[in-house]
Design a protein around this motif. Sequence first.
Motif, PDB file in Angstrom:
ATOM      1  N   LYS A 144       0.808  -1.219   0.000  1.00  0.00           N
ATOM      2  CA  LYS A 144       0.000   0.000   0.000  1.00  0.00           C
ATOM      3  C   LYS A 144       0.840   1.267   0.000  1.00  0.00           C
ATOM      4  N   PHE A 145       1.903   1.302   0.792  1.00  0.00           N
ATOM      5  CA  PHE A 145       2.662   2.536   0.963  1.00  0.00           C
ATOM      6  C   PHE A 145       3.946   2.572   0.123  1.00  0.00           C
ATOM      7  N   TYR A 146       4.521   1.409  -0.176  1.00  0.00           N
ATOM      8  CA  TYR A 146       5.783   1.377  -0.919  1.00  0.00           C
ATOM      9  C   TYR A 146       5.692   0.453  -2.129  1.00  0.00           C
ATOM     10  N   ALA A 147       4.544   0.441  -2.759  1.00  0.00           N
ATOM     11  CA  ALA A 147       4.348  -0.464  -3.897  1.00  0.00           C
ATOM     12  C   ALA A 147       5.291  -0.153  -5.046  1.00  0.00           C
ATOM     13  N   ASN A 148       5.621   1.120  -5.251  1.00  0.00           N
ATOM     14  CA  ASN A 148       6.488   1.517  -6.365  1.00  0.00           C
ATOM     15  C   ASN A 148       7.948   1.154  -6.136  1.00  0.00           C
ATOM     16  N   ASP A 149       8.304   0.807  -4.898  1.00  0.00           N
ATOM     17  CA  ASP A 149       9.691   0.475  -4.588  1.00  0.00           C
ATOM     18  C   ASP A 149       9.979  -1.016  -4.696  1.00  0.00           C
ATOM     19  N   PHE A 150       8.973  -1.819  -4.963  1.00  0.00           N
ATOM     20  CA  PHE A 150       9.139  -3.258  -5.081  1.00  0.00           C
ATOM     21  C   PHE A 150       8.609  -3.733  -6.435  1.00  0.00           C
ATOM     22  N   THR A 151       9.245  -4.755  -6.957  1.00  0.00           N
ATOM     23  CA  THR A 151       8.745  -5.379  -8.177  1.00  0.00           C
ATOM     24  C   THR A 151       7.596  -6.324  -7.827  1.00  0.00           C
TER      25      THR A 151
END
Length: 274
Positions: A144-151
């Motif tokens: 939810k909060f760091y979705a863009n930082d993980f594949t």
Amino acid sequence: MQEIFGYTDELCRALQKQDEDIVHAIELVDVTKYHLECLRTDAGWDDFLTKVTCFCTKHKIKVVDMKGPYFPVGRPKRGLCDGAMNYHRFKVDMFVAVIDRQITELNGRFDEVNTELLSCMAAFCPLRLFAAYDQEKLVRLATKFYANDFTSDELARLPWQLNMYVTHVRRDERFQNLKNLCQLSVMLVETNKHEQYHIVYKLLKLVLILPVATASVERVFSSMNYVKNKLRSKMGDDYLSNCLVTFVEREFFNQVKDEDVINRFQKGNRKVIL
């Protein structure tokens, strides 16, 4: 003010600690808001008024008649009463108004999104053999909060890696006496588990960065009141930025020697020799 700040003092002190347990901080926010809400009720006002009356009686101070008309202090009473009563003035305009400001500030600082974020972060807390560990919260933190930082592959593997991670650290004696997230990250590196559980460690690094980034921004905005004051209101962006860096990072710049500053200054085309 003493009654209100008495309830908020513990929270203020806790938030100023660099190694504060996030779980404890969130609990303090909820407890503080609860006591302020209780203080705002009629029962809270009655108890407070009783304390004030006893204090005034003990020190021979004139007690204000709450049923009487309100007159501003230091002004002639004739023609100034607009129908306001002391009860309304002291309870609604002063007592309740101050409490409402405190509650509004807490709600603004710790709204539902921020509270959920901190609650999810608290699931990393290593105290008492990771008693606050919650896999669902940590997965929600990543998705939810760091979705863009993980594949997508890392997000899919995260639940299983979290299960392996928590089982491993709970069995390792070196992780039993950890008190905060900083110590946890250091121990993961020292034991080389940061490579074994690289997805979990990546999430932990993102959690550690958030408080530092938030505190740094607040420090800069607070410092602007001192650096860019009324006498220096026409400062340019570059000069303001340089002044803020030296003002905010005072501890670092205090280590710089005067000779180094003079030599750096003299390297340019200067007409004056220091």
